[in-house]
Write an enzyme that holds these catalytic residues in place. Structure first.
Site, PDB file in Angstrom:
ATOM      1  N   ASP A  66      44.412  -9.538  10.172  1.00 36.09           N
ATOM      2  CA  ASP A  66      45.784  -9.060   9.957  1.00 36.09           C
ATOM      3  C   ASP A  66      45.827  -7.812   9.088  1.00 36.09           C
ATOM      4  OD1 ASP A  66      44.945 -10.403   7.670  1.00 36.09           O
ATOM      5  OD2 ASP A  66      46.389 -12.013   7.836  1.00 36.09           O
ATOM      6  N   ASN A 135      51.613 -22.061   2.403  1.00 39.35           N
ATOM      7  CA  ASN A 135      52.537 -22.689   3.359  1.00 39.35           C
ATOM      8  C   ASN A 135      51.843 -23.038   4.675  1.00 39.35           C
ATOM      9  OD1 ASN A 135      52.145 -20.190   4.472  1.00 39.35           O
ATOM     10  ND2 ASN A 135      54.300 -19.640   4.638  1.00 39.35           N
ATOM     11  N   HIS A 137      49.923 -20.983   6.509  1.00 42.33           N
ATOM     12  CA  HIS A 137      49.700 -19.912   7.495  1.00 42.33           C
ATOM     13  C   HIS A 137      48.208 -19.593   7.634  1.00 42.33           C
ATOM     14  CE1 HIS A 137      50.363 -16.571   4.241  1.00 42.33           C
ATOM     15  NE2 HIS A 137      49.077 -16.609   4.511  1.00 42.33           N
ATOM     16  N   GLU A 142      53.032 -17.411  10.366  1.00 39.54           N
ATOM     17  CA  GLU A 142      53.866 -18.222   9.488  1.00 39.54           C
ATOM     18  C   GLU A 142      54.328 -19.495  10.214  1.00 39.54           C
ATOM     19  OE1 GLU A 142      53.851 -17.520   6.466  1.00 39.54           O
ATOM     20  OE2 GLU A 142      54.550 -15.523   5.952  1.00 39.54           O
TER      21      GLU A 142
HETATM   22  C1  GLP Z   1      46.984 -13.750   3.117  1.00 43.53           C
HETATM   23  C2  GLP Z   1      46.207 -13.486   4.381  1.00 43.53           C
HETATM   24  C3  GLP Z   1      45.596 -14.748   4.897  1.00 43.53           C
HETATM   25  C4  GLP Z   1      44.894 -15.485   3.785  1.00 43.53           C
HETATM   26  C5  GLP Z   1      45.884 -15.896   2.754  1.00 43.53           C
HETATM   27  C6  GLP Z   1      45.285 -16.683   1.601  1.00 43.53           C
HETATM   28  O1  GLP Z   1      48.287 -14.120   3.354  1.00 43.53           O
HETATM   29  N1  GLP Z   1      47.006 -12.928   5.393  1.00 43.53           N
HETATM   30  O2  GLP Z   1      44.701 -14.417   5.938  1.00 43.53           O
HETATM   31  O3  GLP Z   1      44.271 -16.617   4.310  1.00 43.53           O
HETATM   32  O4  GLP Z   1      46.433 -14.695   2.250  1.00 43.53           O
HETATM   33  O5  GLP Z   1      45.001 -15.836   0.549  1.00 43.53           O
HETATM   34  P1  GLP Z   1      44.230 -16.227  -0.752  1.00 43.53           P
HETATM   35  O6  GLP Z   1      42.805 -16.399  -0.351  1.00 43.53           O
HETATM   36  O7  GLP Z   1      44.416 -15.046  -1.667  1.00 43.53           O
HETATM   37  O8  GLP Z   1      44.839 -17.475  -1.272  1.00 43.53           O
END
Ligand code: GLP
Length: 249
Positions: A66, A135, A137, A142
């Protein structure tokens, strides 16, 4: 399959080794990569291990999950910048083999179609690395995202904007939209490793454990996949039921 380790360090070492083993076995692998704070120690371990275990990465191809809409590759909070900072500046994959969605594409819809097609035309992802949002995702898919989705534009949920806003010095700079690989793109990967660490992931990992396959919880789509490993530290696994812990540790 669950793999539960004591510490973030252990989780990262295991995950890095899985990625390196894949590259060793398949030098032309197509890897799906993820960002977020969870992946920082994973990439750091990979780079560390590569000092003792040199690997030819010249034939690898990567597709990131992403990217924020509106941030250039030079913006320090863009995922393009993150990937170069944490991996690609030292992990010398030819730049033309590195793919991230373009958050500044003039025709975003066309860019989304082209991204999924580029993955498919190479025969799909051999291994997809995933984190998880608080959440549920995956990528930026989402809650309520269709499980048949391909790469698309999403409006970020309030929870995600709060969670990820911590990386932006000014909260108002946090983008409202992003491009993400779709759930179907992810599910078509031949192998998936989902990593979650720390107390912020305890609740969602318990919800995921108990959930049916349900679009309200995007990560539950992964329960349909036949080659999934969920890698957790003690804290992220803390609310899994006792019987589950006994059977997986
Ligand atoms: C972002 C990314 C996700 C990732 C998530 C968790 O939203 N788009 O791909 O899995 O964050 O992030 P973190 O590892 O900082 O908790």
């Amino acid at each position: 399959m669950y793999k539960i380790f004591e510490t973030v360090d252990d989780v990262s070492r295991y995950t890095a080794q899985r990625l390196l083993a894949k590259i060793q076995a398949m030098p032309r692998a197509i890897l799906g990569l993820a960002t977020g704070s969870t992946m920082e120690p994973v990439y750091a371990k990979m780079l560390q291990d590569l000092q003792h275990q040199p690997l030819d990465v010249s034939q690898l191809t990567t597709f990131n999950l992403d990217e924020y809409i509106g941030l250039s590759a030079q913006h320090p909070q863009s995922y393009n910048y993150y990937m170069h900072q944490h991996l690609f500046n030292q992990f010398k994959i030819p730049e033309h083999n590195v793919h991230l969605p373009d958050g500044l594409a003039a025709d975003i819809e066309q860019a989304c179609l082209a991204y999924s097609s580029a993955i498919q035309s190479r025969g799909g992802l051999d291994l997809q690395l995933l984190g998880i949002g608080s959440n549920g995702h995956i990528g930026f898919n989402e809650p309520q995202t269709c499980f048949n989705s391909r790469t698309h534009v999403v409006e970020l949920s309030e929870q995600t904007r709060i969670d990820n806003g911590r990386f932006f010095s000014d909260q108002n700079e946090m983008p409202t939209h992003a491009i993400t690989m779709g759930i179907l793109d992810i599910l078509e990967a031949k192998e998936i490793i989902l990593v979650a660490t720390g107390p912020n992931k305890t609740d969602i990992m318990a919800q995921l454990f108990h959930s049916a396959v349900d679009e309200a919880l995007p990560a539950s789509a992964l329960k349909q996949h036949s080659n999934l490993t969920i890698v957790l530290d003690r804290e992220a696994a803390a609310a899994l039921p006792e019987h589950a812990l006994n059977s997986v540790i």
